[in-house]
Design a protein around this motif. Structure first.
Motif, PDB file in Angstrom:
ATOM      1  N   SER A  59       6.231 -16.209 -11.930  1.00 42.37           N
ATOM      2  CA  SER A  59       5.756 -15.189 -12.056  1.00 42.37           C
ATOM      3  C   SER A  59       6.114 -14.272 -11.139  1.00 42.37           C
ATOM      4  O   SER A  59       5.986 -15.031 -10.042  1.00 42.37           O
ATOM      5  CB  SER A  59       4.701 -14.429 -13.054  1.00 42.37           C
ATOM      6  N   TYR A  60       6.300 -13.196 -11.374  1.00 40.43           N
ATOM      7  CA  TYR A  60       6.490 -12.139  -9.751  1.00 40.43           C
ATOM      8  C   TYR A  60       5.560 -11.026 -10.003  1.00 40.43           C
ATOM      9  O   TYR A  60       5.109 -10.480 -10.694  1.00 40.43           O
ATOM     10  CB  TYR A  60       7.403 -11.407  -9.977  1.00 40.43           C
ATOM     11  N   ALA A  61       5.012 -10.631  -8.812  1.00 35.64           N
ATOM     12  CA  ALA A  61       4.168  -9.217  -8.847  1.00 35.64           C
ATOM     13  C   ALA A  61       5.669  -8.053  -6.984  1.00 35.64           C
ATOM     14  O   ALA A  61       5.947  -9.542  -6.578  1.00 35.64           O
ATOM     15  CB  ALA A  61       2.956  -9.393  -7.818  1.00 35.64           C
ATOM     16  N   VAL A  62       5.305  -7.155  -7.331  1.00 40.88           N
ATOM     17  CA  VAL A  62       6.013  -6.748  -6.004  1.00 40.88           C
ATOM     18  C   VAL A  62       4.443  -4.968  -5.223  1.00 40.88           C
ATOM     19  O   VAL A  62       3.898  -5.057  -6.945  1.00 40.88           O
ATOM     20  CB  VAL A  62       6.922  -5.631  -7.122  1.00 40.88           C
ATOM     21  N   THR A  63       4.968  -5.347  -4.059  1.00 40.31           N
ATOM     22  CA  THR A  63       4.046  -4.269  -3.890  1.00 40.31           C
ATOM     23  C   THR A  63       4.671  -3.088  -2.603  1.00 40.31           C
ATOM     24  O   THR A  63       5.501  -3.566  -2.161  1.00 40.31           O
ATOM     25  CB  THR A  63       3.085  -5.042  -3.234  1.00 40.31           C
ATOM     26  N   VAL A  64       4.498  -1.903  -2.434  1.00 35.60           N
ATOM     27  CA  VAL A  64       5.139  -1.276  -1.735  1.00 35.60           C
ATOM     28  C   VAL A  64       3.660  -0.888  -0.677  1.00 35.60           C
ATOM     29  O   VAL A  64       3.221  -0.116  -1.638  1.00 35.60           O
ATOM     30  CB  VAL A  64       5.923   0.554  -2.286  1.00 35.60           C
ATOM     31  N   TYR A  65       3.520  -0.604   0.660  1.00 35.14           N
ATOM     32  CA  TYR A  65       2.136  -1.393   1.358  1.00 35.14           C
ATOM     33  C   TYR A  65       2.714  -0.210   2.462  1.00 35.14           C
ATOM     34  O   TYR A  65       2.909  -0.662   3.016  1.00 35.14           O
ATOM     35  CB  TYR A  65       2.152  -2.691   1.237  1.00 35.14           C
ATOM     36  N   ASP A  66       2.107   0.759   2.936  1.00 35.42           N
ATOM     37  CA  ASP A  66       2.062   1.916   4.512  1.00 35.42           C
ATOM     38  C   ASP A  66       1.129   1.380   5.154  1.00 35.42           C
ATOM     39  O   ASP A  66      -0.081   1.507   5.034  1.00 35.42           O
ATOM     40  CB  ASP A  66       2.413   3.220   4.228  1.00 35.42           C
ATOM     41  N   PRO A  67       1.438   0.376   6.204  1.00 36.09           N
ATOM     42  CA  PRO A  67       0.150  -0.005   7.171  1.00 36.09           C
ATOM     43  C   PRO A  67       0.299   0.085   8.141  1.00 36.09           C
ATOM     44  O   PRO A  67      -1.226   0.715   8.966  1.00 36.09           O
ATOM     45  CB  PRO A  67       0.589  -2.103   8.031  1.00 36.09           C
ATOM     46  N   ASP A  68       0.698   1.649   8.081  1.00 39.62           N
ATOM     47  CA  ASP A  68       0.841   2.851   9.547  1.00 39.62           C
ATOM     48  C   ASP A  68      -0.192   3.553   8.805  1.00 39.62           C
ATOM     49  O   ASP A  68       0.042   5.443   9.768  1.00 39.62           O
ATOM     50  CB  ASP A  68       1.905   2.775   9.982  1.00 39.62           C
ATOM     51  N   ALA A  69      -0.353   3.822   7.642  1.00 44.66           N
ATOM     52  CA  ALA A  69      -1.316   5.530   7.213  1.00 44.66           C
ATOM     53  C   ALA A  69      -2.455   5.526   7.924  1.00 44.66           C
ATOM     54  O   ALA A  69      -3.360   4.401   8.166  1.00 44.66           O
ATOM     55  CB  ALA A  69      -1.680   5.066   5.219  1.00 44.66           C
ATOM     56  N   PRO A  70      -3.367   6.201   8.326  1.00 43.19           N
ATOM     57  CA  PRO A  70      -4.240   6.717   8.872  1.00 43.19           C
ATOM     58  C   PRO A  70      -5.795   6.994   8.067  1.00 43.19           C
ATOM     59  O   PRO A  70      -6.281   7.759   8.125  1.00 43.19           O
ATOM     60  CB  PRO A  70      -3.249   8.198   9.584  1.00 43.19           C
ATOM     61  N   THR A  71      -5.880   6.289   7.347  1.00 43.96           N
ATOM     62  CA  THR A  71      -6.244   5.906   6.351  1.00 43.96           C
ATOM     63  C   THR A  71      -7.901   3.947   7.333  1.00 43.96           C
ATOM     64  O   THR A  71      -8.573   4.377   6.853  1.00 43.96           O
ATOM     65  CB  THR A  71      -6.359   4.793   4.727  1.00 43.96           C
ATOM     66  N   GLY A  72      -7.516   3.389   7.846  1.00 41.99           N
ATOM     67  CA  GLY A  72      -7.968   1.596   8.886  1.00 41.99           C
ATOM     68  C   GLY A  72      -7.961   1.687   7.142  1.00 41.99           C
ATOM     69  O   GLY A  72      -7.686  -0.115   7.700  1.00 41.99           O
ATOM     70  N   SER A  73      -6.986   1.412   6.654  1.00 42.54           N
ATOM     71  CA  SER A  73      -6.717   0.803   5.322  1.00 42.54           C
ATOM     72  C   SER A  73      -5.400   0.666   4.768  1.00 42.54           C
ATOM     73  O   SER A  73      -4.807  -0.437   4.121  1.00 42.54           O
ATOM     74  CB  SER A  73      -8.026   0.350   4.415  1.00 42.54           C
ATOM     75  N   GLY A  74      -4.687   1.137   5.583  1.00 40.96           N
ATOM     76  CA  GLY A  74      -3.184   1.537   5.333  1.00 40.96           C
ATOM     77  C   GLY A  74      -3.515   2.461   4.586  1.00 40.96           C
ATOM     78  O   GLY A  74      -4.092   2.691   3.006  1.00 40.96           O
ATOM     79  N   PHE A  75      -2.185   2.170   2.602  1.00 39.23           N
ATOM     80  CA  PHE A  75      -1.289   2.880   1.877  1.00 39.23           C
ATOM     81  C   PHE A  75      -0.778   1.900   0.809  1.00 39.23           C
ATOM     82  O   PHE A  75       0.023   2.200   1.107  1.00 39.23           O
ATOM     83  CB  PHE A  75      -1.425   4.478   1.547  1.00 39.23           C
ATOM     84  N   TRP A  76      -1.445   1.979  -0.502  1.00 41.53           N
ATOM     85  CA  TRP A  76      -0.695   1.215  -0.973  1.00 41.53           C
ATOM     86  C   TRP A  76      -0.286   2.132  -2.207  1.00 41.53           C
ATOM     87  O   TRP A  76      -0.547   2.908  -2.665  1.00 41.53           O
ATOM     88  CB  TRP A  76      -1.302   0.868  -2.211  1.00 41.53           C
ATOM     89  N   HIS A  77       1.149   1.985  -1.988  1.00 39.40           N
ATOM     90  CA  HIS A  77       2.194   2.711  -3.172  1.00 39.40           C
ATOM     91  C   HIS A  77       3.114   2.345  -4.034  1.00 39.40           C
ATOM     92  O   HIS A  77       2.443   3.143  -4.996  1.00 39.40           O
ATOM     93  CB  HIS A  77       3.113   3.433  -2.379  1.00 39.40           C
ATOM     94  N   TRP A  78       2.066   1.722  -4.282  1.00 44.58           N
ATOM     95  CA  TRP A  78       2.764   0.653  -5.241  1.00 44.58           C
ATOM     96  C   TRP A  78       2.223  -0.783  -5.780  1.00 44.58           C
ATOM     97  O   TRP A  78       2.847  -1.485  -5.221  1.00 44.58           O
ATOM     98  CB  TRP A  78       4.873   1.519  -6.121  1.00 44.58           C
ATOM     99  N   ALA A  79       1.874  -0.887  -6.804  1.00 43.15           N
ATOM    100  CA  ALA A  79       1.916  -2.828  -7.277  1.00 43.15           C
ATOM    101  C   ALA A  79       2.272  -2.625  -8.464  1.00 43.15           C
ATOM    102  O   ALA A  79       1.490  -2.149  -9.614  1.00 43.15           O
ATOM    103  CB  ALA A  79       0.224  -2.897  -7.268  1.00 43.15           C
ATOM    104  N   VAL A  80       2.937  -3.974  -8.840  1.00 41.65           N
ATOM    105  CA  VAL A  80       3.491  -4.777 -10.284  1.00 41.65           C
ATOM    106  C   VAL A  80       3.011  -5.889 -10.878  1.00 41.65           C
ATOM    107  O   VAL A  80       3.649  -6.448  -9.551  1.00 41.65           O
ATOM    108  CB  VAL A  80       4.442  -4.393 -10.538  1.00 41.65           C
TER     109      VAL A  80
END
Length: 178
Positions: A59-80
């Protein structure tokens, strides 16, 4: 700059491409977030095609992640998750609010905005460039056991021991001029 995969187990590499985005190039207007108030943003997930996944992929999974977001933990934009092994592409906007572009069995997890859909880029004004790391994971199992209301971080934790390969494409975004 920080590598989101630096401390994960090594995995084979394969290839992901997009007719929507180019690796290392700026995002298109459609991949910015109208939901977060970016003028012209449409929250359209990019088209993705992958090839060369490792033998044994179930199987597969897909993610879109911004490691530069000013949160201390990045920001997950999408996860499938739950993409069948026969899937080798997703159409543009597969990550809409209904997920109608996803194959049967696949599902979208809530992102960091708690929306089960793709949310486009919206870096804060003056924060500079952000990287949007798009990753396709080739997995050794058909079912990770991650619930549809799980978080992308939980998905990542669960995938760590099941990842046979990783294909990444990184697009760049910054707050567009108003």
């Amino acid at each position: 700059m920080n590598d989101p995969y630096a401390r994960l187990p090594e995995a084979a590499t394969f290839t992901v491409t997009s007719t929507t985005l180019t690796d290392g190039a700026p995002l298109g207007a459609a991949q910015y977030s109208g939901l977060f108030g970016v003028p012209g943003g449409k929250d359209v997930s990019p088209q993705l095609t992958w090839t060369g996944a490792p033998e044994g992929t179930r199987s597969y999974a897909v993610t879109v992640y911004d490691p530069d977001a000013p949160t201390g933990s990045g920001f997950w934009h999408w996860a499938v998750a739950g993409l069948p092994a026969t899937t080798t592409s997703l159409p543009e906007n597969a990550g809409d609010a209904t997920g109608t572009g996803l194959p049967e069995g696949a599902f979208q997890l809530p992102n960091d905005a708690r929306l089960s859909r793709f949310v486009g880029a919206a870096p804060p004004a003056g924060h500079g460039e952000h990287r949007y790391v798009i990753t396709v994971y080739a997995l050794d199992t058909e079912d990770l056991g991650v619930p549809a209301d799980g978080t992308p971080a939980y998905l990542g934790f669960t995938m760590a021991s099941h990842t046979l390969g990783r294909a990444t494409l990184t697009a760049i975004g910054e707050t567009p001029a108003n």
